[in-house]
Design a protein around this motif. Structure first.
Motif, PDB file in Angstrom:
ATOM      1  N   MET A 218       0.662  -1.224   0.153  1.00 10.55           N
ATOM      2  CA  MET A 218       0.109   0.141   0.167  1.00 10.55           C
ATOM      3  C   MET A 218       1.093   1.323  -0.144  1.00 10.55           C
ATOM      4  SD  MET A 218      -3.203  -0.755  -0.485  1.00 10.55           S
ATOM      5  CE  MET A 218      -4.018   0.882  -0.038  1.00 10.55           C
ATOM      6  N   VAL A 219       1.963   1.199   0.548  1.00 12.26           N
ATOM      7  CA  VAL A 219       2.793   2.392   0.664  1.00 12.26           C
ATOM      8  C   VAL A 219       3.454   2.670  -0.648  1.00 12.26           C
ATOM      9  CG1 VAL A 219       4.995   3.233   1.749  1.00 12.26           C
ATOM     10  CG2 VAL A 219       3.230   2.223   3.263  1.00 12.26           C
ATOM     11  N   ALA A 220       3.799   1.720  -1.264  1.00  9.15           N
ATOM     12  CA  ALA A 220       4.385   1.690  -2.467  1.00  9.15           C
ATOM     13  C   ALA A 220       3.374   2.170  -3.783  1.00  9.15           C
ATOM     14  CB  ALA A 220       4.852   0.139  -3.148  1.00  9.15           C
ATOM     15  N   ILE A 221       2.093   1.631  -3.349  1.00 10.95           N
ATOM     16  CA  ILE A 221       1.037   2.177  -4.457  1.00 10.95           C
ATOM     17  C   ILE A 221       0.706   3.682  -4.241  1.00 10.95           C
ATOM     18  CG2 ILE A 221      -1.495   2.219  -4.476  1.00 10.95           C
ATOM     19  CD1 ILE A 221      -1.276  -1.149  -4.272  1.00 10.95           C
ATOM     20  N   HIS A 222       0.734   4.073  -2.948  1.00 10.48           N
ATOM     21  CA  HIS A 222       0.565   5.605  -2.544  1.00 10.48           C
ATOM     22  C   HIS A 222       1.580   6.405  -3.130  1.00 10.48           C
ATOM     23  CE1 HIS A 222      -3.114   5.023  -0.089  1.00 10.48           C
ATOM     24  NE2 HIS A 222      -2.518   4.284   0.593  1.00 10.48           N
ATOM     25  N   SER A 223       2.835   5.780  -3.092  1.00  8.27           N
ATOM     26  CA  SER A 223       3.871   6.574  -3.646  1.00  8.27           C
ATOM     27  C   SER A 223       3.763   6.744  -4.884  1.00  8.27           C
ATOM     28  CB  SER A 223       5.379   5.939  -3.240  1.00  8.27           C
ATOM     29  OG  SER A 223       6.342   6.492  -3.791  1.00  8.27           O
ATOM     30  N   PHE A 224       3.491   5.468  -5.820  1.00  7.43           N
ATOM     31  CA  PHE A 224       3.568   5.590  -7.202  1.00  7.43           C
ATOM     32  C   PHE A 224       2.485   6.618  -7.649  1.00  7.43           C
ATOM     33  CE2 PHE A 224       1.236   4.241 -10.956  1.00  7.43           C
ATOM     34  CZ  PHE A 224       2.420   4.196 -11.825  1.00  7.43           C
ATOM     35  N   ILE A 225       1.373   6.565  -6.952  1.00  6.44           N
ATOM     36  CA  ILE A 225       0.143   7.556  -7.176  1.00  6.44           C
ATOM     37  C   ILE A 225       0.760   9.087  -7.089  1.00  6.44           C
ATOM     38  CG2 ILE A 225      -2.127   8.458  -6.445  1.00  6.44           C
ATOM     39  CD1 ILE A 225      -2.779   5.687  -5.978  1.00  6.44           C
ATOM     40  N   GLU A 226       1.304   9.478  -5.847  1.00  4.46           N
ATOM     41  CA  GLU A 226       1.812  10.754  -5.745  1.00  4.46           C
ATOM     42  C   GLU A 226       2.901  11.002  -6.998  1.00  4.46           C
ATOM     43  OE1 GLU A 226       0.908  13.026  -3.208  1.00  4.46           O
ATOM     44  OE2 GLU A 226      -0.711  11.402  -3.166  1.00  4.46           O
ATOM     45  N   ARG A 227       3.531  10.270  -7.234  1.00  2.00           N
ATOM     46  CA  ARG A 227       4.719  10.552  -8.250  1.00  2.00           C
ATOM     47  C   ARG A 227       3.947  10.785  -9.578  1.00  2.00           C
ATOM     48  NH1 ARG A 227       7.250   6.289  -6.187  1.00  2.00           N
ATOM     49  NH2 ARG A 227       7.150   4.966  -8.171  1.00  2.00           N
ATOM     50  N   ASN A 228       2.842  10.341  -9.833  1.00  2.00           N
ATOM     51  CA  ASN A 228       1.909  10.488 -11.392  1.00  2.00           C
ATOM     52  C   ASN A 228       0.797  11.214 -11.327  1.00  2.00           C
ATOM     53  OD1 ASN A 228       3.784   8.429 -12.946  1.00  2.00           O
ATOM     54  ND2 ASN A 228       3.676   7.450 -11.137  1.00  2.00           N
ATOM     55  N   LEU A 229       0.382  11.680 -10.473  1.00  2.00           N
ATOM     56  CA  LEU A 229      -0.883  12.362 -10.078  1.00  2.00           C
ATOM     57  C   LEU A 229      -0.940  13.502 -11.549  1.00  2.00           C
ATOM     58  CD1 LEU A 229      -1.259  13.637  -6.500  1.00  2.00           C
ATOM     59  CD2 LEU A 229      -2.501  12.281  -7.712  1.00  2.00           C
ATOM     60  N   GLY A 230       0.179  13.934 -12.020  1.00  2.00           N
ATOM     61  CA  GLY A 230      -0.169  14.772 -13.153  1.00  2.00           C
ATOM     62  C   GLY A 230      -0.461  14.001 -14.652  1.00  2.00           C
ATOM     63  N   ASP A 231      -0.471  12.809 -14.361  1.00  2.00           N
ATOM     64  CA  ASP A 231      -0.753  11.977 -15.731  1.00  2.00           C
ATOM     65  C   ASP A 231      -1.909  11.737 -15.745  1.00  2.00           C
ATOM     66  OD1 ASP A 231      -0.728  10.247 -17.784  1.00  2.00           O
ATOM     67  OD2 ASP A 231       0.496   8.658 -17.062  1.00  2.00           O
ATOM     68  N   PRO A 232      -2.695  12.229 -16.674  1.00  2.00           N
ATOM     69  CA  PRO A 232      -4.203  11.983 -17.089  1.00  2.00           C
ATOM     70  C   PRO A 232      -4.445  10.550 -17.392  1.00  2.00           C
ATOM     71  CG  PRO A 232      -3.333  13.276 -19.021  1.00  2.00           C
ATOM     72  CD  PRO A 232      -2.338  13.057 -17.916  1.00  2.00           C
ATOM     73  N   GLN A 233      -3.613   9.873 -17.723  1.00  2.00           N
ATOM     74  CA  GLN A 233      -3.805   8.350 -17.831  1.00  2.00           C
ATOM     75  C   GLN A 233      -3.914   7.470 -16.587  1.00  2.00           C
ATOM     76  OE1 GLN A 233      -4.949   7.477 -20.850  1.00  2.00           O
ATOM     77  NE2 GLN A 233      -4.722   9.658 -21.420  1.00  2.00           N
ATOM     78  N   LEU A 234      -3.339   8.285 -15.677  1.00  2.00           N
ATOM     79  CA  LEU A 234      -3.308   7.646 -14.258  1.00  2.00           C
ATOM     80  C   LEU A 234      -4.590   7.019 -13.865  1.00  2.00           C
ATOM     81  CD1 LEU A 234      -1.556   6.757 -11.890  1.00  2.00           C
ATOM     82  CD2 LEU A 234      -2.502   8.953 -10.564  1.00  2.00           C
ATOM     83  N   SER A 235      -4.729   5.697 -13.633  1.00  2.00           N
ATOM     84  CA  SER A 235      -5.992   4.926 -13.369  1.00  2.00           C
ATOM     85  C   SER A 235      -5.846   3.470 -12.631  1.00  2.00           C
ATOM     86  CB  SER A 235      -6.590   4.585 -14.722  1.00  2.00           C
ATOM     87  OG  SER A 235      -5.956   3.601 -15.334  1.00  2.00           O
ATOM     88  N   PRO A 236      -6.763   3.031 -12.060  1.00  2.00           N
ATOM     89  CA  PRO A 236      -6.774   1.857 -11.458  1.00  2.00           C
ATOM     90  C   PRO A 236      -6.106   0.788 -12.104  1.00  2.00           C
ATOM     91  CG  PRO A 236      -8.965   2.706 -10.839  1.00  2.00           C
ATOM     92  CD  PRO A 236      -8.118   3.677 -11.859  1.00  2.00           C
ATOM     93  N   THR A 237      -6.301   0.844 -13.438  1.00  2.00           N
ATOM     94  CA  THR A 237      -5.578  -0.289 -14.253  1.00  2.00           C
ATOM     95  C   THR A 237      -4.132  -0.011 -14.356  1.00  2.00           C
ATOM     96  OG1 THR A 237      -7.669  -0.435 -15.631  1.00  2.00           O
ATOM     97  CG2 THR A 237      -5.538  -1.213 -16.665  1.00  2.00           C
ATOM     98  N   ALA A 238      -3.689   1.151 -14.506  1.00  2.00           N
ATOM     99  CA  ALA A 238      -2.347   1.607 -14.734  1.00  2.00           C
ATOM    100  C   ALA A 238      -1.634   1.577 -13.192  1.00  2.00           C
ATOM    101  CB  ALA A 238      -2.213   3.286 -14.822  1.00  2.00           C
ATOM    102  N   VAL A 239      -2.077   1.665 -12.423  1.00  2.00           N
ATOM    103  CA  VAL A 239      -1.649   1.276 -10.827  1.00  2.00           C
ATOM    104  C   VAL A 239      -1.389  -0.202 -10.597  1.00  2.00           C
ATOM    105  CG1 VAL A 239      -1.900   1.821  -8.409  1.00  2.00           C
ATOM    106  CG2 VAL A 239      -2.762   3.598 -10.002  1.00  2.00           C
ATOM    107  N   ALA A 240      -2.589  -0.936 -11.027  1.00  2.00           N
ATOM    108  CA  ALA A 240      -2.437  -2.455 -10.694  1.00  2.00           C
ATOM    109  C   ALA A 240      -1.171  -2.971 -11.812  1.00  2.00           C
ATOM    110  CB  ALA A 240      -3.404  -2.967 -11.217  1.00  2.00           C
ATOM    111  N   ALA A 241      -1.339  -2.477 -12.953  1.00  2.00           N
ATOM    112  CA  ALA A 241      -0.156  -3.001 -13.834  1.00  2.00           C
ATOM    113  C   ALA A 241       1.279  -2.670 -13.453  1.00  2.00           C
ATOM    114  CB  ALA A 241      -0.312  -2.286 -15.243  1.00  2.00           C
ATOM    115  N   ALA A 242       1.508  -1.466 -13.022  1.00  2.00           N
ATOM    116  CA  ALA A 242       2.670  -1.153 -12.129  1.00  2.00           C
ATOM    117  C   ALA A 242       3.185  -1.886 -11.050  1.00  2.00           C
ATOM    118  CB  ALA A 242       2.647   0.405 -11.929  1.00  2.00           C
TER     119      ALA A 242
END
Length: 322
Positions: A218-242
């Protein structure tokens, strides 16, 4: 939150070094400290009480610290110490191993073995770092394997090391602004990240409790989201794949968070926009460009989401805070 700050410059010059030796013996582990700066010792320490774990943010000049066999026999709190170097470096000897580390490195040592450490400041003359104290009994990994990591440089810029380093740095920066109820939660997260980090280096990931692995994920997921907030393609699918997990499992992880991942991403983006609209240095930038910067390229849906969360339009918020 329980935070205690200590600064040597608040004391008479002649008392500073003795004060530091006593302070570190009480808050870390008893050692014999010597320094060429003993006549005017300039140092600071912030103690962050996290319940089962404890973090200390330190700044100090060159010194030598020795935990002698006599001190180990006299009292052993049975702690692992994990040191993240922020500035400068140090060399250390423990358990027949010698290591030198610099800024960005992590170093593990413990209170149960004699230690000889020498601080290596930069030209500014200080070393800065964060030490996390973790009870040995709280680490569910084979002790003989973890002990092989003592006095061994561990990278803080890749994998779990990078995640742990970023978490500790943010914790030190934001701790004072957090509420009292956060201490236990942050302590648990810190412990889980330390365990996951050590497990990675002793090849013992299978022995880490499932809840610990989940917290680290969960910490890794939150960190990834924070780093990519500016990407309009950021989505649950992108987070799961990463993170090499299914979208279904990702949604299950968020069930205990009191929100959905999509709502969490939206809220984080709106919080960044809310902050930037109140920044007078960004007055020259249009509201729509700020929204697009944080992943809201469509002005109408952004304005609606902003007003729903804050009860005010983006324009009115900017006008009110300038």
């Amino acid at each position: 939150m329980i935070e205690t700050a200590f600064r040597s410059d608040e004391l008479p010059v002649g008392d500073r070094f003795e004060w530091w030796r006593d302070l570190t013996s009480r808050t870390l582990t008893p050692t014999v400290i010597t320094s060429e700066h003993a006549d005017d010792f300039r140092a600071s320490l912030r103690l962050l009480d996290l319940g089962v774990t404890q973090a200390s943010v330190l700044s100090y000049p060159s010194l030598r610290s020795r935990r002698t066999p006599a001190l180990v026999r006299r009292s052993d709190p049975e702690l692992y110490h994990l040191f993240l170097t922020l500035r400068g470096g140090q060399s250390i000897s423990q358990g027949g191993r010698d290591a030198s580390v610099g800024a960005g490195d992590l170093l593990l040592y413990d209170s149960s073995h004699p230690t000889d450490a020498q601080v290596l400041p930069e030209h500014e003359g200080v070393v800065e770092g964060i030490i996390v104290n973790v009870p040995r009994a709280a680490v569910p990994l084979p002790a003989e394997k973890v002990d092989r990591l003592l006095a061994t440089p561990l990278p803080g810029d890749v994998g779990m090391g990078a995640l742990l380093s970023q978490f500790l740095t943010n914790l030190a920066a934001e701790f004072a602004a957090m509420g009292p109820q956060d201490a236990v939660r942050l302590g648990a997260v810190t412990l889980d990240l330390v365990i996951a980090f050590l497990a990675q280096h002793v090849d013992a990931a299978d022995t880490v409790p499932p809840e610990c692995r989940q917290q680290a994920l969960m910490v890794a997921i939150h960190s990834f989201i924070e780093r990519n907030l500016g990407d309009p393609q950021l989505s649950p699918t992108a987070v799961a794949a990463a993170h090499h997990i299914s979208v279904r499992y990702l949604h299950r992880l968020y069930q205990g968070q009191g929100t959905t991942i999509a709502n969490g991403i939206r809220r984080s983006r709106l919080q960044r926009i809310h902050r930037d609209l109140a920044d007078p240095h960004l007055n020259a930038r249009s509201i729509s460009s700020i929204a697009a910067r944080w992943g809201f390229p469509e002005p109408t849906s952004f304005s609606r989401a902003f007003k729903t969360l804050y009860g005010i339009t983006p324009r009115d918020h900017r006008h009110k805070t300038q």
